[in-house]
Design a protein around this motif. Structure first.
Motif, PDB file in Angstrom:
ATOM      1  N   GLN A 112       0.836  -1.207   0.000  1.00  0.00           N
ATOM      2  CA  GLN A 112       0.000   0.000   0.000  1.00  0.00           C
ATOM      3  C   GLN A 112       0.868   1.253   0.000  1.00  0.00           C
ATOM      4  O   GLN A 112       0.571   2.224  -0.702  1.00  0.00           O
ATOM      5  N   PHE A 113       1.954   1.228   0.777  1.00  0.00           N
ATOM      6  CA  PHE A 113       2.862   2.379   0.811  1.00  0.00           C
ATOM      7  C   PHE A 113       3.456   2.620  -0.573  1.00  0.00           C
ATOM      8  O   PHE A 113       3.493   3.761  -1.053  1.00  0.00           O
ATOM      9  N   LEU A 114       3.926   1.562  -1.226  1.00  0.00           N
ATOM     10  CA  LEU A 114       4.497   1.726  -2.563  1.00  0.00           C
ATOM     11  C   LEU A 114       3.461   2.258  -3.546  1.00  0.00           C
ATOM     12  O   LEU A 114       3.763   3.119  -4.372  1.00  0.00           O
ATOM     13  N   ARG A 115       2.235   1.760  -3.449  1.00  0.00           N
ATOM     14  CA  ARG A 115       1.155   2.216  -4.325  1.00  0.00           C
ATOM     15  C   ARG A 115       0.840   3.698  -4.102  1.00  0.00           C
ATOM     16  O   ARG A 115       0.620   4.446  -5.054  1.00  0.00           O
ATOM     17  N   ASP A 116       0.831   4.127  -2.847  1.00  0.00           N
ATOM     18  CA  ASP A 116       0.347   5.464  -2.496  1.00  0.00           C
ATOM     19  C   ASP A 116       1.416   6.546  -2.498  1.00  0.00           C
ATOM     20  O   ASP A 116       1.102   7.711  -2.282  1.00  0.00           O
ATOM     21  N   THR A 117       2.671   6.194  -2.723  1.00  0.00           N
ATOM     22  CA  THR A 117       3.763   7.165  -2.640  1.00  0.00           C
ATOM     23  C   THR A 117       4.254   7.549  -4.026  1.00  0.00           C
ATOM     24  O   THR A 117       4.494   6.688  -4.866  1.00  0.00           O
ATOM     25  N   ASP A 118       4.405   8.840  -4.247  1.00  0.00           N
ATOM     26  CA  ASP A 118       4.964   9.343  -5.501  1.00  0.00           C
ATOM     27  C   ASP A 118       6.460   9.560  -5.278  1.00  0.00           C
ATOM     28  O   ASP A 118       6.858  10.446  -4.523  1.00  0.00           O
ATOM     29  N   PHE A 119       7.275   8.745  -5.908  1.00  0.00           N
ATOM     30  CA  PHE A 119       8.722   8.821  -5.731  1.00  0.00           C
ATOM     31  C   PHE A 119       9.377   9.760  -6.737  1.00  0.00           C
ATOM     32  O   PHE A 119      10.586   9.962  -6.695  1.00  0.00           O
ATOM     33  N   THR A 120       8.580  10.358  -7.622  1.00  0.00           N
ATOM     34  CA  THR A 120       9.101  11.268  -8.637  1.00  0.00           C
ATOM     35  C   THR A 120       9.844  12.416  -7.963  1.00  0.00           C
ATOM     36  O   THR A 120       9.336  13.048  -7.042  1.00  0.00           O
ATOM     37  N   GLY A 121      11.031  12.667  -8.423  1.00  0.00           N
ATOM     38  CA  GLY A 121      11.795  13.798  -7.922  1.00  0.00           C
ATOM     39  C   GLY A 121      12.515  13.557  -6.607  1.00  0.00           C
ATOM     40  O   GLY A 121      13.289  14.418  -6.177  1.00  0.00           O
ATOM     41  N   GLN A 122      12.300  12.425  -5.962  1.00  0.00           N
ATOM     42  CA  GLN A 122      13.030  12.150  -4.725  1.00  0.00           C
ATOM     43  C   GLN A 122      14.467  11.796  -5.070  1.00  0.00           C
ATOM     44  O   GLN A 122      14.726  10.987  -5.956  1.00  0.00           O
ATOM     45  N   ALA A 123      15.381  12.398  -4.355  1.00  0.00           N
ATOM     46  CA  ALA A 123      16.800  12.144  -4.580  1.00  0.00           C
ATOM     47  C   ALA A 123      17.177  10.768  -4.049  1.00  0.00           C
ATOM     48  O   ALA A 123      16.516  10.232  -3.157  1.00  0.00           O
ATOM     49  N   ALA A 124      18.241  10.218  -4.581  1.00  0.00           N
ATOM     50  CA  ALA A 124      18.762   8.957  -4.066  1.00  0.00           C
ATOM     51  C   ALA A 124      19.115   9.143  -2.596  1.00  0.00           C
ATOM     52  O   ALA A 124      19.594  10.197  -2.185  1.00  0.00           O
ATOM     53  N   GLY A 125      18.830   8.116  -1.800  1.00  0.00           N
ATOM     54  CA  GLY A 125      19.145   8.184  -0.377  1.00  0.00           C
ATOM     55  C   GLY A 125      18.148   7.410   0.455  1.00  0.00           C
ATOM     56  O   GLY A 125      17.275   6.716  -0.070  1.00  0.00           O
TER      57      GLY A 125
END
Length: 150
Positions: free
Chosen positions: A25-38
């Motif tokens: 659910q977390f992976l589905r609901d989270t927008d990772f666009t623009g998040q820097a590596a880390g």
């Protein structure tokens, strides 16, 4: 080890334990666009890494497994091969580090899956895994590795 896509796994969430369900659910609901590596903290039972790297020959990669956390490898961009083996089939290279929650191994890659955008690979403590293997040619990969405390 479970190999599928996030969309397929979400259709049958009830087949997985409560912690994996929350991770999906977390992976589905989270927008990772623009998040820097880390590294990013979610809560007391989950954190994740945004990893960005170039795939390479298996001989340049390494085997690992974990004792405290499950790994959910969710591919955002690019394609890689992920080697897998039961840890009993591998030779210990470096003893378990509680600080890293990792044990490192050596061994041949006899089985691997190809994972592209949308693919999700779940690695349990008994699953030795080698990530970052090129799928035919070197390629840039961007992915989320969600760690779920057992």
């Amino acid at each position: 080890m479970i190999v599928d896509t996030l969309s397929h796994l979400l259709k049958d969430e009830a087949a997985y334990g409560e912690k994996i369900q929350r991770g999906l659910q977390f992976l589905r609901d989270t927008d990772f666009t623009g998040q820097a590596a880390g590294r990013y903290e979610v809560n007391d039972e989950m954190f994740y890494f945004i990893n960005e790297y170039q795939t390479k020959a298996a001989g340049e990669c390494f085997w690992e497994a974990h004792r405290v956390n499950l790994d959910l490898h969710y591919i955002l961009e690019g394609t890689e091969r992920i080697g897998y083996a039961a840890i009993e089939q591998l030779d210990v290279r470096d003893d378990y580090s509680a600080e890293k929650d990792a044990i490192f191994f050596t061994g041949a890659v006899e089985s691997a899956v190809t994972a592209g955008p949308g693919a999700l690979v779940v690695c349990y403590p008994q699953d030795g895994h080698m990530t970052g293997i090129e799928a035919g040619k070197p390629e840039a990969v961007r992915k989320v590795v969600l760690k779920i405390k057992l």
